[in-house]
Each structure stands twice: as C-alpha cells, then as structure tokens.
Design an enzyme around this catalytic site. Sequence first.
Site, PDB file in Angstrom:
ATOM      1  N   LYS A  12      -7.149   4.536  -0.325  1.00 26.74           N
ATOM      2  CA  LYS A  12      -7.459   3.295   0.399  1.00 26.74           C
ATOM      3  C   LYS A  12      -7.211   3.466   1.896  1.00 26.74           C
ATOM      4  CE  LYS A  12      -3.049   1.998   1.476  1.00 26.74           C
ATOM      5  NZ  LYS A  12      -2.499   2.138   2.783  1.00 26.74           N
ATOM      6  N   PRO A  96      -5.189  13.114   0.870  1.00 27.38           N
ATOM      7  CA  PRO A  96      -4.057  13.737   1.562  1.00 27.38           C
ATOM      8  C   PRO A  96      -2.721  13.078   1.162  1.00 27.38           C
ATOM      9  CG  PRO A  96      -5.792  13.151   3.124  1.00 27.38           C
ATOM     10  CD  PRO A  96      -6.186  12.583   1.800  1.00 27.38           C
ATOM     11  N   MET A 101      -2.588   6.686   2.671  1.00 25.68           N
ATOM     12  CA  MET A 101      -3.777   6.343   1.877  1.00 25.68           C
ATOM     13  C   MET A 101      -3.454   5.986   0.430  1.00 25.68           C
ATOM     14  SD  MET A 101      -6.675   8.885   3.322  1.00 25.68           S
ATOM     15  CE  MET A 101      -7.878   8.008   2.333  1.00 25.68           C
ATOM     16  N   ASP A 138       2.167  -0.903  -3.596  1.00 22.96           N
ATOM     17  CA  ASP A 138       0.703  -0.747  -3.536  1.00 22.96           C
ATOM     18  C   ASP A 138       0.064  -0.527  -4.906  1.00 22.96           C
ATOM     19  OD1 ASP A 138       0.630  -0.978  -0.788  1.00 22.96           O
ATOM     20  OD2 ASP A 138       0.458   1.177  -0.399  1.00 22.96           O
TER      21      ASP A 138
END
Length: 304
Positions: A12, A96, A101, A138
Amino acid sequence: MRDEINLRAYGKINLGLDVTGKRPDGYHEVRMIMQNVSLYDSVQIRMRRAPGIGMQTNLPFLPTGPDNLACRAAKLLMDEFGIEDGLSISLYKKIPVSAGMAGGSSDAAAVLVGVNRMFRLGLSKRELMERGVKLGADVPYCIMRGTALAEGIGEQLTPVPSMPECHLLLAKPPVSVSTKFVYGNLKADSLPFHPDIDGILDGLERGDLAGIASCLGNVLETVTIPAYPQIQDIKDRMKENGALAALMSGSGPTVFGIFTENGAAEKAGERIRSEGLARQIYTVRPFYMHRPVQRKYAHGMRGE
Ligand code: ATP
C-alpha cells in the site's frame, strides 16, 4: 479442507497521513488514506506432515520463525481453533522491507485469509479483521484492501472511492526505517502542518487525480526526511521529471510519484537510479478491488 492455497499480499501507499493526537497508552491517533498498489508478495500455504509451522522466503535476512508476521498470523488462528496439522508457508517477497508499504502486515493478512479458507473456519472478513489488529494496526486494512480512510490507530476503516487510473513510480532509497523510531520522534502536538485529508477524500469522490495530487501530505516526513535527506532528493527528482506530486509513504523511506504517462514514470525512475538515489524502483498501478467509475471530471480536466 484444502491442501494448498496461493494468495497475493498487495503493498500500500498513503495518499495522506495525518497524526491528530497521542493516546495515554502511547499510540498515535491517525487519519490516513490507504491505497493498494499492484506490487505484491506471493504467499503459498501448504499442509505438511510434521506438526507446527515451517517457513521459507526468498530474502535471507528475514526471520522465518515466530518473529515473521506470516507465522504469527498462522499461529494465532491455529491456537484459537486447536488446529494440530502442520503448515508450511512459502513467502516470495517483492514489496520492499521496512519501507512504509505495509509488506509484513499484508503477508499476515494473506495468511489469516488463507488459513480461514483452508480449514473452513467460517470467519467473516470483519472477524478476521478483529483478529488481525492484534498483529498490527495496518493488518485490518490489508484484509479489507482497496482504498480506505483509516482512523483511530489505523484500524477504524471506511471504504472510499478508488484512486483514479494512473501510473505510480515507487523508489526506496537503500535505508531501512523503523516505524517505532519515526513515531517515537514525532512532535505530535507541534506539527508544522496538517495534510488536507478531506481534500483528498473530495478528490477521490470526484475522480479528480490532479485535485488529489494537490492535497498529498504526510506528517511523518517531518521525522524521516531530516534523518534521510535523500528522500527529499527523490521527491524533487520525481516532480522535476513530470510527477503531478510525490510523497513519502507511511513512515518511509519509500517515495511514490503520481504520473499520467507510464513513459514519464519510467524515465523518472531511470534518472533516480542513475543518480544512485535508489536501487529498488518500480512502476506500478493502483490495485483495485473494483474498477473506478470513469467520471466526467477524471484527471481534473473539467468541462470536457
Ligand atoms: P509499515 O508500512 O506497516 O510500517 P514497513 O513496510 O515499514 O511496514 P515491514 O516490511 O512490514 O515494514 O516490516 C519490517 C520489519 O518487520 C522488519 O524488521 C522485518 O524483519 C519484520 N518482518 C516480520 N515479518 C515480515 C514479513 N513477512 N515481511 C517483511 N518484514 C517482516
């Protein structure tokens, strides 16, 4: 019961990230706009004869035991439901690591979804999300996927319209940033600015890419950029090379740039690589759960 299941764990970016306060328990209250991108890790879960959880990954520096979020996710459901079969998890990472992300959270989300399906546990998405938050703030978003406004500590989610079609350049400079370090050094009560999260929501509503680009903002840049100034260089290089806007994602250090043409995104990526600012560089698209409706004012070109 299924013997094997293959899943994709999408990364994301944050189109906006604001911190609105700090709770007595030390967690920060946030307001973020989350958007999945087409870059994903591949997760395979297989039954195995030996009991317990085994794991392999293509990245030798990642933990493969109980410290890996994918293993923790499997253990969480196996303990709760008394599953005694053995599982083997193969993780092929492309997102990564320590990059902002949500790679680890997305792997954990995929494993929760996979184990639920494999053993027909019958948990709803909401029930999986309630369990996921125990692994990380998250994780519920990574189960829901798509485009969302995330509030609370990131776990209170409202689906919002998808980002309009575009090309995204991702560039991660060769530094790893710990989320803990960034939040630990954030001056939450004296932030120099607050991004226009409502402006981004309005842009998403209208399918106005230029409008969204004009409102991008991330307060965590106030900590990560002074520590790693090359993040600012990457942002500048993207903007000089045709990005509508560029921003650090999450706690960084990955930067994303929004482009209307793939060629321009590729070219900007080559510039960044040739200057040695980043080696992990990807051109991707937003990942959609549902295709965005083609709106009259797409890309902000009103009156067409
Ligand atoms: P976020 O955007 O949620 O802050 P991130 O991209 O900054 O996430 P991750 O890549 O998710 O960070 O995780 C980084 C840390 O978590 C590393 O220290 C890594 O060793 C550990 N980790 C545990 N499991 C995983 C996993 N499946 N993938 C990546 N990192 C993992």
